[in-house]
Scaffold this motif. Structure first.
Motif, mmCIF file in Angstrom:
data_model
loop_
_atom_site.group_PDB
_atom_site.id
_atom_site.type_symbol
_atom_site.label_atom_id
_atom_site.label_comp_id
_atom_site.label_asym_id
_atom_site.label_seq_id
_atom_site.Cartn_x
_atom_site.Cartn_y
_atom_site.Cartn_z
ATOM 1 N N ILE A 81 0.842 -1.196 0.000
ATOM 2 C CA ILE A 81 0.000 0.000 0.000
ATOM 3 C C ILE A 81 0.879 1.249 0.000
ATOM 4 C CG2 ILE A 81 -1.654 1.353 1.358
ATOM 5 C CD1 ILE A 81 -2.775 -1.367 2.351
ATOM 6 N N LEU A 82 1.932 1.230 0.820
ATOM 7 C CA LEU A 82 2.846 2.369 0.887
ATOM 8 C C LEU A 82 3.521 2.631 -0.453
ATOM 9 C CD1 LEU A 82 4.450 4.544 2.394
ATOM 10 C CD2 LEU A 82 6.058 2.747 3.096
ATOM 11 N N ILE A 83 4.000 1.577 -1.110
ATOM 12 C CA ILE A 83 4.661 1.736 -2.410
ATOM 13 C C ILE A 83 3.708 2.360 -3.428
ATOM 14 C CG2 ILE A 83 5.601 0.459 -4.385
ATOM 15 C CD1 ILE A 83 6.804 -1.512 -2.316
ATOM 16 N N ALA A 84 2.436 1.902 -3.404
ATOM 17 C CA ALA A 84 1.438 2.461 -4.330
ATOM 18 C C ALA A 84 1.189 3.937 -4.035
ATOM 19 C CB ALA A 84 0.140 1.670 -4.214
ATOM 20 N N GLU A 85 1.145 4.302 -2.749
ATOM 21 C CA GLU A 85 0.937 5.707 -2.380
ATOM 22 C C GLU A 85 2.139 6.567 -2.746
ATOM 23 O OE1 GLU A 85 -1.815 7.097 -1.352
ATOM 24 O OE2 GLU A 85 -2.890 5.175 -1.330
ATOM 25 N N LEU A 86 3.336 6.032 -2.601
ATOM 26 C CA LEU A 86 4.552 6.769 -2.980
ATOM 27 C C LEU A 86 4.582 7.023 -4.488
ATOM 28 C CD1 LEU A 86 7.175 4.951 -0.721
ATOM 29 C CD2 LEU A 86 6.533 7.361 -0.550
ATOM 30 N N LEU B 146 -0.524 -5.541 18.884
ATOM 31 C CA LEU B 146 0.867 -5.865 19.210
ATOM 32 C C LEU B 146 1.790 -5.489 18.061
ATOM 33 C CD1 LEU B 146 3.083 -7.231 20.920
ATOM 34 C CD2 LEU B 146 2.392 -9.412 19.894
ATOM 35 N N ALA B 147 2.808 -4.676 18.379
ATOM 36 C CA ALA B 147 3.831 -4.282 17.407
ATOM 37 C C ALA B 147 3.231 -3.671 16.141
ATOM 38 C CB ALA B 147 4.724 -5.477 17.056
ATOM 39 N N VAL B 148 2.171 -2.889 16.312
ATOM 40 C CA VAL B 148 1.567 -2.136 15.209
ATOM 41 C C VAL B 148 2.192 -0.743 15.226
ATOM 42 C CG1 VAL B 148 -0.578 -1.176 14.282
ATOM 43 C CG2 VAL B 148 -0.590 -3.423 15.397
ATOM 44 N N PRO B 149 2.645 -0.224 14.064
ATOM 45 C CA PRO B 149 3.215 1.131 14.063
ATOM 46 C C PRO B 149 2.319 2.114 14.812
ATOM 47 C CG PRO B 149 3.481 0.136 11.903
ATOM 48 C CD PRO B 149 2.654 -0.826 12.726
ATOM 49 N N GLU C 35 9.777 6.542 10.419
ATOM 50 C CA GLU C 35 10.453 7.785 10.050
ATOM 51 C C GLU C 35 9.604 8.603 9.081
ATOM 52 O OE1 GLU C 35 13.250 10.744 10.052
ATOM 53 O OE2 GLU C 35 13.100 9.011 11.389
ATOM 54 N N GLY C 36 8.972 7.921 8.116
ATOM 55 C CA GLY C 36 8.103 8.612 7.166
ATOM 56 C C GLY C 36 6.932 9.296 7.841
ATOM 57 N N LEU C 37 6.375 8.632 8.845
ATOM 58 C CA LEU C 37 5.272 9.239 9.605
ATOM 59 C C LEU C 37 5.758 10.400 10.449
ATOM 60 C CD1 LEU C 37 3.390 5.999 10.720
ATOM 61 C CD2 LEU C 37 2.566 7.718 9.112
ATOM 62 N N LYS C 38 6.953 10.241 11.005
ATOM 63 C CA LYS C 38 7.523 11.315 11.834
ATOM 64 C C LYS C 38 7.700 12.588 11.016
ATOM 65 C CE LYS C 38 11.480 12.263 14.872
ATOM 66 N NZ LYS C 38 12.761 11.718 15.404
ATOM 67 N N ARG C 39 8.090 12.416 9.748
ATOM 68 C CA ARG C 39 8.277 13.577 8.870
ATOM 69 C C ARG C 39 6.968 14.046 8.238
ATOM 70 N NH1 ARG C 39 13.705 12.233 5.282
ATOM 71 N NH2 ARG C 39 15.025 11.459 6.998
ATOM 72 N N LYS C 40 5.898 13.316 8.530
ATOM 73 C CA LYS C 40 4.554 13.631 8.010
ATOM 74 C C LYS C 40 4.520 13.650 6.484
ATOM 75 C CE LYS C 40 3.173 16.261 12.110
ATOM 76 N NZ LYS C 40 2.449 15.121 12.687
ATOM 77 N N ILE C 41 5.239 12.720 5.866
ATOM 78 C CA ILE C 41 5.218 12.588 4.410
ATOM 79 C C ILE C 41 3.839 12.070 4.000
ATOM 80 C CG2 ILE C 41 6.241 11.398 2.426
ATOM 81 C CD1 ILE C 41 8.867 11.274 4.050
ATOM 82 N N PRO C 42 3.146 12.767 3.099
ATOM 83 C CA PRO C 42 1.752 12.429 2.772
ATOM 84 C C PRO C 42 1.494 10.962 2.463
ATOM 85 C CG PRO C 42 2.331 14.516 1.775
ATOM 86 C CD PRO C 42 3.601 13.969 2.368
ATOM 87 N N ALA C 43 2.359 10.324 1.690
ATOM 88 C CA ALA C 43 2.131 8.917 1.311
ATOM 89 C C ALA C 43 2.092 8.013 2.539
ATOM 90 C CB ALA C 43 3.218 8.449 0.345
ATOM 91 N N TYR C 44 2.934 8.297 3.516
ATOM 92 C CA TYR C 44 2.972 7.504 4.751
ATOM 93 C C TYR C 44 1.726 7.769 5.593
ATOM 94 C CZ TYR C 44 7.846 6.421 3.669
ATOM 95 O OH TYR C 44 8.992 5.968 3.067
ATOM 96 N N VAL C 45 1.309 9.015 5.641
ATOM 97 C CA VAL C 45 0.110 9.378 6.407
ATOM 98 C C VAL C 45 -1.125 8.720 5.792
ATOM 99 C CG1 VAL C 45 -1.370 11.283 7.149
ATOM 100 C CG2 VAL C 45 1.124 11.541 7.201
ATOM 101 N N GLU D 142 12.108 6.784 -3.345
ATOM 102 C CA GLU D 142 12.864 6.453 -2.137
ATOM 103 C C GLU D 142 11.915 6.105 -0.988
ATOM 104 O OE1 GLU D 142 16.008 8.493 1.033
ATOM 105 O OE2 GLU D 142 15.149 9.681 -0.594
ATOM 106 N N THR D 143 12.210 5.005 -0.290
ATOM 107 C CA THR D 143 11.385 4.628 0.864
ATOM 108 C C THR D 143 12.185 4.761 2.160
ATOM 109 O OG1 THR D 143 12.012 2.299 0.618
ATOM 110 C CG2 THR D 143 9.983 3.004 -0.461
ATOM 111 N N LEU D 144 11.491 5.146 3.198
ATOM 112 C CA LEU D 144 12.082 5.275 4.530
ATOM 113 C C LEU D 144 11.464 4.227 5.448
ATOM 114 C CD1 LEU D 144 11.632 9.146 4.883
ATOM 115 C CD2 LEU D 144 13.744 7.974 4.234
ATOM 116 N N LEU D 145 12.031 4.086 6.620
ATOM 117 C CA LEU D 145 11.354 3.288 7.623
ATOM 118 C C LEU D 145 9.982 3.905 7.867
ATOM 119 C CD1 LEU D 145 14.203 2.680 10.244
ATOM 120 C CD2 LEU D 145 13.178 0.977 8.714
ATOM 121 N N PHE D 146 8.964 3.067 8.014
ATOM 122 C CA PHE D 146 7.597 3.565 8.131
ATOM 123 C C PHE D 146 7.484 4.601 9.250
ATOM 124 C CE2 PHE D 146 3.019 3.371 8.870
ATOM 125 C CZ PHE D 146 2.547 3.384 7.573
#
Length: 359
Positions: free
Chosen positions: A248-253, A305-308, A266-276, A260-264
Motif C-alpha cells: 500500500i505504501l509503495i502504491a501511495e509513494l 501488538l507491534a503495530v506502528p 520515520e516517514g510518519l515522523k516527517r509527516k510525508i503524505p504517502a505515509y500518512v 525512495e522509501t524510509l522506515l515507516f
C-alpha cells in the motif's frame, strides 16, 4: 474442586461436598491429589466448640512457580515466574530447526525445564505447570514436517507436570490477562508476515482459535477491494499484513512520484503524505475488521501488538467512535512488544490456578 478451594480463604472437605454435590469420599480423592501436586495446603480453622478443630484447604499459590518455553525459527527462549508474573529466571539460546532432530530439540527443552525447576526450588517454590508456545512456522501447513504436534504430551509424560501449548500470539493474551485479571474475553492482533489473531474466550484459548484467526483474515473490509483466493473481495489480510502494508505504501509513494522509501516510523515522523495516507487506510480496514469480530464474539478487550504507533493510534480513535466502544464496553490497548516466554509461563499459571481464583 479447584474453583471452590482457590476461590476461598479456606474450605473444609465437608463444605466442598456440600457446595459441589459430591460424596465426601470423592472430594477427599480430589483433595489428596491437589495436596500431592503442592497446589493446596492445609490449615486449622481454630477451635469451634468441642472436638478437634476443622481442617481447611486453601491455595498454595505463594509457593508455586510456572515455566514458559517459546520455540521460534531462530530461538529457544525460556522463563520461570510466579503466578503474578514475577520472573524467577529466564534466558534464551539459538535454535535452528533445519539442523535439529526432534529428539535433540525435546532434550533441549527438557534440560531447560529442569534448569528452571532447580532455579525455582532454590527460592522455595514448586514448578507446577509448563506452557509451551510454538511458532506457526514450525508446524504444518507452513512446515513440511510435523515435529511438534505431540510435544505437550511428551513433556508432560517426561516431567509429570501439567503442560499446555499454544501459538505465540495466543500465549501473548495471558500477559494481558495478568494485567487485567477480570477480563476473560479478548483478542490481540499482530500484523506479521500474515495477520495474526489471538483470541481468548472465558479465560482460555478456544480449541478452534486457528479457524477463528483464518475467518478474521478473510473479513471483508473493502467492498470493491481486490479479489482473494478465498473467493471474496477486499479481505483484511490484503491490507493489514506487513507485506500488504508495504505494498500500500509503495502504491501511495508512486502517486506522489517518490521512489525512495524510509522506515515507516520515520516517514510518519516527517509527516510525508504517502505515509500518512497509508496509515489512514490501514487503520480504517483494521477498525472494520476488529469491529466485526467484536460483534461476533462479544469481546471486552482489543489489543494491538507491534503495530506502528500512528496506525494503532488511528485504529483506536476510529474504534472509539463506534457505539460498542464509545460506551466503554470494550477496552483498547497497544503493546510495542511482549515477552512470550513469560506469557507462556503465565498461560500455565492461569490454566492450573488463576482461572479458578476469585477475582
Amino acid at each position: 474442586m479447584k474453583s471452590l478451594i482457590f476461590g476461598s480463604n479456606g474450605i473444609s472437605r465437608k463444605e466442598m461436598a456440600g457446595e459441589s454435590g459430591l460424596d465426601v469420599r470423592t472430594v477427599s480423592g480430589y483433595v489428596e491429589e491437589l495436596l500431592k501436586q503442592g497446589l493446596i495446603i492445609e490449615k486449622s480453622a481454630g477451635p469451634v466448640g468441642k472436638g478437634r478443630p476443622s481442617v481447611l484447604y486453601c491455595s498454595n499459590s505463594e509457593k508455586l512457580a510456572f515455566t514458559g518455553i517459546i520455540l521460534r525459527a531462530r530461538e529457544l527462549a525460556y522463563c520461570s515466574c510466579t503466578p503474578a508474573g514475577d520472573i524467577i529466571s529466564d534466558g534464551s539460546e539459538s535454535f535452528d530447526p533445519e539442523s535439529e532432530t526432534k529428539l535433540k530439540t525435546i532434550k533441549r527443552i527438557l534440560d531447560r525445564i529442569e534448569f528452571l525447576k532447580k532455579e525455582a526450588e532454590s527460592e522455595g517454590k514448586i514448578n507446577s505447570g509448563i506452557g509451551i508456545a510454538i511458532s506457526r512456522w514450525l508446524k504444518p501447513p507452513l512446515s513440511v514436517y510435523d515435529l511438534f504436534s505431540d510435544i505437550t504430551e511428551i513433556v508432560e509424560r517426561e516431567t509429570g507436570i501439567p503442560t499446555f501449548s499454544s501459538t505465540p500470539i495466543d500465549a501473548a493474551l495471558y500477559h494481558i490477562r495478568n494485567i487485567s485479571r477480570a477480563v476473560r474475553d479478548m483478542i490481540i492482533i499482530h500484523p506479521g508476515i500474515v495477520v495474526e489473531l489471538g483470541i481468548m474466550l472465558g479465560g482460555s484459548i478456544p480449541a478452534d482459535s486457528r479457524e477463528i484467526e483464518k475467518a478474521f483474515s478473510h473479513i471483508c473490509v473493502e467492498e470493491n477491494g481486490a479479489g482473494c483466493y478465498c473467493g471474496k473481495n477486499g479481505c483484511l489480510e490484503h491490507y493489514a499484513s506487513n507485506v500488504s502494508i508495504n505494498n500500500i505504501l509503495i502504491a501511495e509513494l508512486k502517486k506522489d512520484a517518490i521512489s525512495e522509501t524510509l522506515l515507516f516510523k520515520e516517514g510518519l515522523k516527517r509527516k510525508i503524505p504517502a505515509y500518512v495516507r497509508t496509515a489512514e487506510k490501514v487503520s480504517l480496514v483494521l477498525a472494520r475488521g476488529i469491529s466485526e469480530i467484536c460483534r461476533l464474539y462479544g469481546l471486552k478487550s482489543v489489543n494491538l501488538l507491534a503495530v506502528p504507533e500512528e496506525i494503532s493510534d488511528k485504529t483506536v480513535r476510529k474504534l472509539e467512535k463506534l457505539p460498542q466502544f464509545k460506551e466503554k464496553l470494550i477496552a483498547c490497548s497497544t503493546f510495542p512488544q511482549i515477552d512470550i516466554a513469560r506469557a507462556a509461563a503465565l498461560m500455565a499459571a492461569f490454566e492450573v490456578v488463576g482461572n479458578f481464583e476469585k477475582i
